[in-house]
Design a protein around this motif. Structure first.
Motif, mmCIF file in Angstrom:
data_model
loop_
_atom_site.group_PDB
_atom_site.id
_atom_site.type_symbol
_atom_site.label_atom_id
_atom_site.label_comp_id
_atom_site.label_asym_id
_atom_site.label_seq_id
_atom_site.Cartn_x
_atom_site.Cartn_y
_atom_site.Cartn_z
ATOM 1 N N VAL A 624 0.851 -1.194 0.000
ATOM 2 C CA VAL A 624 0.000 0.000 0.000
ATOM 3 C C VAL A 624 0.884 1.241 0.000
ATOM 4 N N ASN A 625 0.333 2.365 -0.418
ATOM 5 C CA ASN A 625 1.008 3.653 -0.325
ATOM 6 C C ASN A 625 0.626 4.313 0.984
ATOM 7 N N ARG A 626 1.662 4.853 1.686
ATOM 8 C CA ARG A 626 1.428 5.511 2.973
ATOM 9 C C ARG A 626 2.049 6.888 2.963
ATOM 10 N N VAL A 627 1.469 7.804 3.727
ATOM 11 C CA VAL A 627 1.970 9.175 3.801
ATOM 12 C C VAL A 627 2.176 9.560 5.261
ATOM 13 N N LYS A 628 3.184 10.419 5.453
ATOM 14 C CA LYS A 628 3.392 10.984 6.780
ATOM 15 C C LYS A 628 2.569 12.258 6.854
ATOM 16 N N VAL A 629 1.713 12.382 7.863
ATOM 17 C CA VAL A 629 0.765 13.492 7.936
ATOM 18 C C VAL A 629 0.830 14.153 9.304
ATOM 19 N N LYS A 630 0.323 15.395 9.311
ATOM 20 C CA LYS A 630 0.200 16.151 10.551
ATOM 21 C C LYS A 630 -1.257 16.567 10.689
ATOM 22 N N ALA A 631 -1.891 16.218 11.803
ATOM 23 C CA ALA A 631 -3.303 16.541 12.016
ATOM 24 C C ALA A 631 -3.457 18.025 12.328
ATOM 25 N N TYR A 632 -4.371 18.696 11.617
ATOM 26 C CA TYR A 632 -4.602 20.116 11.859
ATOM 27 C C TYR A 632 -5.206 20.350 13.246
ATOM 28 N N GLY A 633 -5.977 19.353 13.716
ATOM 29 C CA GLY A 633 -6.666 19.555 14.983
ATOM 30 C C GLY A 633 -5.745 19.610 16.190
ATOM 31 N N ASP A 634 -4.918 18.570 16.392
ATOM 32 C CA ASP A 634 -4.064 18.518 17.584
ATOM 33 C C ASP A 634 -2.575 18.517 17.273
ATOM 34 N N GLY A 635 -2.222 18.608 15.969
ATOM 35 C CA GLY A 635 -0.813 18.695 15.594
ATOM 36 C C GLY A 635 -0.050 17.395 15.684
ATOM 37 N N VAL A 636 -0.750 16.274 15.924
ATOM 38 C CA VAL A 636 -0.076 14.978 16.027
ATOM 39 C C VAL A 636 0.419 14.554 14.649
ATOM 40 N N THR A 637 1.649 13.992 14.611
ATOM 41 C CA THR A 637 2.262 13.557 13.363
ATOM 42 C C THR A 637 2.399 12.036 13.362
ATOM 43 N N GLY A 638 2.214 11.440 12.190
ATOM 44 C CA GLY A 638 2.367 9.992 12.067
ATOM 45 C C GLY A 638 2.126 9.564 10.632
ATOM 46 N N TRP A 639 2.152 8.225 10.417
ATOM 47 C CA TRP A 639 1.969 7.665 9.080
ATOM 48 C C TRP A 639 0.575 7.053 8.964
ATOM 49 N N ALA A 640 -0.038 7.238 7.751
ATOM 50 C CA ALA A 640 -1.386 6.704 7.511
ATOM 51 C C ALA A 640 -1.437 6.111 6.112
ATOM 52 N N THR A 641 -2.316 5.133 5.934
ATOM 53 C CA THR A 641 -2.491 4.476 4.633
ATOM 54 C C THR A 641 -3.468 5.275 3.777
ATOM 55 N N VAL A 642 -3.075 5.504 2.495
ATOM 56 C CA VAL A 642 -3.935 6.268 1.576
ATOM 57 C C VAL A 642 -5.106 5.411 1.118
ATOM 58 N N ALA A 643 -4.811 4.177 0.710
ATOM 59 C CA ALA A 643 -5.862 3.262 0.257
ATOM 60 C C ALA A 643 -5.418 1.838 0.520
ATOM 61 N N GLY A 644 -6.364 0.953 0.807
ATOM 62 C CA GLY A 644 -6.036 -0.437 1.070
ATOM 63 C C GLY A 644 -5.575 -1.152 -0.185
ATOM 64 N N ASN A 645 -4.985 -2.337 -0.013
ATOM 65 C CA ASN A 645 -4.488 -3.072 -1.176
ATOM 66 C C ASN A 645 -5.618 -3.613 -2.052
ATOM 67 N N ALA A 646 -6.871 -3.516 -1.593
ATOM 68 C CA ALA A 646 -8.020 -3.887 -2.422
ATOM 69 C C ALA A 646 -8.655 -2.665 -3.075
ATOM 70 N N GLY A 647 -8.055 -1.480 -2.836
ATOM 71 C CA GLY A 647 -8.549 -0.252 -3.455
ATOM 72 C C GLY A 647 -9.454 0.577 -2.581
ATOM 73 N N THR A 648 -9.741 0.139 -1.371
ATOM 74 C CA THR A 648 -10.625 0.914 -0.479
ATOM 75 C C THR A 648 -9.927 2.186 -0.020
ATOM 76 N N PRO A 649 -10.474 3.384 -0.327
ATOM 77 C CA PRO A 649 -9.810 4.632 0.065
ATOM 78 C C PRO A 649 -9.995 4.940 1.548
ATOM 79 N N TYR A 650 -8.913 5.413 2.172
ATOM 80 C CA TYR A 650 -8.964 5.885 3.561
ATOM 81 C C TYR A 650 -8.785 7.403 3.641
ATOM 82 N N LEU A 651 -7.908 7.936 2.745
ATOM 83 C CA LEU A 651 -7.643 9.378 2.695
ATOM 84 C C LEU A 651 -7.932 9.876 1.290
ATOM 85 N N LYS A 652 -8.449 11.096 1.206
ATOM 86 C CA LYS A 652 -8.734 11.707 -0.098
ATOM 87 C C LYS A 652 -8.124 13.093 -0.131
#
Length: 656
Positions: A624-652
């Motif tokens: 899967v493709n993953r991105v390092k992101v920073k949450a606008y709400g609380d400023g927490v940083t971490g890695w998240a999956t863009v879409a699952g290996n079956a194509g299910t989107p998590y981030l847009k």
């Protein structure tokens, strides 16, 4: 023995008398034992009276009969209690059906009152017949009553569907069933009578309205007849007849062998056209005179008045129609003359132009012109040679430059083709279309060979155009691929610089980063400033496994986001060097790129907005493709999956 026999006889007679005296009492006991609650008191009193009347004659049977009376009364009391209990249970059991019948009866009584009021107050009688003055009120009340019937019928339907089912129980007593059937029949009879009353009243209303309408129509006919008597229709038709006769005499020269000069006939045709228009106007005026204005709010009366007016003026209308036909014949003769005149003029023009045109076409240097077209097409063909290979080796900018060059060559070749076609058949475009076609037909055989050769070059040129179009599509694909690669490289570079400039306090704010790019502090970033920033900050990413984006990649990102083509505003800059994504499906935010080797920081909630600070990176373990992101709400940083290996989107992406 005799004495003993006499004693026995006497005793038997006494017993017989006592027994006979007990019979009425015992009959009363039998009757009271089968009494009902309604007859108990009466039969009890009857038994007491019978006992009192025969008590003196019972003798030795007195105590026995009294005991029988007591037992009979006791049984009667028990019987009455049982019957009363049964009646109470039955009354309780059938209380609901009776309540429904009473409810239905209440609705019916209300409707009966309404129907009675309509019958007595609205429906006509011999003593008070319906008059025209009462028609309007009767119609209104009829509509109201019809609505009341409709509402009552709907109420009955609702009642039947919701409650009457309980009255269809086969176990109901006969008197309840009978009450229900009788009530339904009364309702049916009443509604039928109400409908009959309405229909009878409507017929009477229609009869009165028809009589009133006929009276109005008769008066209108009298007015129309008077208007027709006063009209000047006859004199108008006479004037129109004279005008038409004059036209028919005047058009005679066009019906014979034309011996007059053409100029004289043309002038006469113009005069006839003017006179025919005047005659038409005269006929229109005459028609208006025999067609009086008919005005009435009632469309039926208006139609009847118009039909009557037409019947009274039919002969005059037919006469005017005949005169119009004669005028139209004049128009047709004039039109035929003008058509012949135009035909003669075209023949003259063709006679003057045809031979010089043929000679001009024959004098065209077809070979020389064709050579120019061939050369222009060949130049265009040379430009599209090996376009497939060039699509793979050239950069998007180089491909765009080549595509522009191809378009220029194609345009030059098309101009050459158009020039060849014009010189091959040099028809004056200002001529009428039929004359142009005649001239083209005259040289069709002479230009056929040239057209065929030109067609061959046009097919070659069409192939060039198709290849150029496909090449343009490849440019778009390559630019998109370059932009995707370039944007990823820019995001990684800028993200690293923001992290370095943050001095351990997190990423540098976007506004502060904008100020670093904006060297001249004019509130916008030019292309030169954009390129210079990456060159000046190369050292900050060294040793981090990153490379500085190429100039072509940087120009691609800049051009894509600079809408005016010159500078980047703050919003455009944010779109160019950062990505904002929205959570469209709940997923986990982890501490590292690898899902399996990192810990969960927290859960990303639906609709949450994130800023991408690094990536996307491919996580090979789960593909899967993953991105390092920073949450606008609380400023927490971490890695998240863009879409699952079956194509299910998590981030847009929000600002793609």
């Amino acid at each position: 023995l005799v004495f003993a026999a006499m004693v026995l006889t006497t005793q038997a007679q006494i017993l017989l008398n006592e027994t006979q005296a007990a019979h009425p009492i015992r009959r009363a006991v039998q009757k009271v034992r089968v009494c009902s609650p309604d007859t108990y008191d009466e039969l009890q009193q009857e038994l007491k009276e019978a006992l009192a009347n025969g008590e003196s004659e019972l003798g030795s049977l007195l105590q026995q009969v009294q005991a029988e009376c007591e037992r009979g009364l006791e049984l009667a009391r028990r019987r009455v209690e049982i019957i009363n209990q049964q009646r109470a249970e039955e009354a309780e059991k059938y209380a609901r059906p009776m309540e429904l019948i009473q409810e239905m009866a209440g609705l019916f009584e209300s409707f009966q009152e309404t129907a009675k009021h309509f019958q007595e107050q609205v429906c006509p009688t011999e003593e008070e017949p319906l008059t025209s003055e009462k028609v309007s009120d009767a119609e209104d009340q009829t509509k109201t009553f019809e609505q009341q019937i409709k509402e009552f019928t709907q109420t009955l339907k609702d009642f039947a569907s919701g409650k009457a089912v309980e009255l269809q129980d086969k176990s109901l007593p006969a008197h309840i069933k009978s009450s229900w059937v009788d009530l339904v029949k009364r309702i049916s009879d009443c509604t039928k009578e109400a409908q009959k009353s309405i229909e009878a009243l409507k017929k009477e209303i229609a009869k009165i309205k028809l009589a009133a309408k006929q009276e109005l129509l008769d008066a209108a006919k009298e007015r129309i007849t008077e208007k027709l008597k006063q009209s000047q229709a006859a004199s108008g038709i006479a004037d129109a007849t004279k005008a038409v006769q004059y036209l028919e005499e005047k058009v005679t020269p066009f019906l014979r062998l034309r011996t007059r000069p053409e100029e004289e006939l043309n002038a006469l045709a113009d005069e006839l056209s003017s006179d025919a228009e005047a005659a038409d106007a005269t006929l229109a005026g005459a028609l208006e005179q025999i067609r009086p204005d008919v005005e009435d709010d009632d469309p039926e009366i208006k139609a009847a008045m118009e039909a009557f007016a037409f019947s009274q003026t039919r002969l005059q209308t037919v006469k005017i129609g005949q005169l119009k036909g004669r005028v139209q014949r004049i128009y047709n003769i004039i039109a035929r003359h003008k058509k012949d005149l135009r035909k003669n003029e075209r023949l003259k023009v063709i006679a003057e132009l045809k031979q010089p045109f043929i000679e001009k076409v024959k004098a065209v240097a077809v070979a020389e012109l064709l050579e120019q077209v061939t050369a222009a097409v060949k130049e265009a063909e040379q430009e599209v040679t090996d376009l497939g290979k060039k699509s793979q080796t050239l950069s998007p900018a180089e491909m765009s430059e080549l595509a522009d060059k191809i378009d220029a060559k194609v345009a030059a070749a098309k101009d050459s083709v158009a020039d060849f076609r014009q010189q091959l058949c040099p028809v004056d475009e200002s001529l009428e279309e039929d004359i142009k076609q005649i001239l083209r037909d005259a040289v069709a055989a002479d230009v056929k060979s040239g057209e065929q050769k030109l067609g061959m070059q046009e097919r070659k040129l069409t192939r060039v155009v198709n290849l150029a179009t496909s090449f343009r599509a490849d440019i778009g694909k390559k630019k998109a691929a370059l932009l995707k690669t370039a944007r990823g490289a820019v995001l990684k570079f800028v993200g690293t610089v923001r992290e370095v400039e943050g001095n351990g306090d997190g990423h540098l704010a976007m506004e502060d980063l904008f100020n670093l790019f904006d060297a001249d502090k004019d509130g916008s970033i030019s292309e030169k400033e954009f390129l210079a920033f990456f060159q000046d900050n190369t050292s900050k990413v060294e040793g981090k496994g990153l490379k500085t984006p190429s100039e072509e990649e940087l120009r691609c990102v800049f051009t894509k986001n600079a809408e005016d083509g010159d500078n980047l505003t703050l919003d455009q800059f944010k779109r160019a060097v950062s990505v904002t994504m929205e959570v469209v499906k709940v997923t986990a935010l982890t501490s590292g790129l690898s899902v399996q080797k990192s810990e969960v920081v927290r859960e990303l909630v639906l609709g949450e907005v994130l800023e991408v600070v690094e990536g996307p990176e491919f996580e090979a373990a789960i593909k899967v493709n993953r991105v390092k992101v920073k949450a606008y709400g609380d400023g927490v940083t971490g890695w998240a999956t863009v879409a699952g290996n079956a194509g299910t989107p998590y981030l847009k992406e929000k600002n793609a």
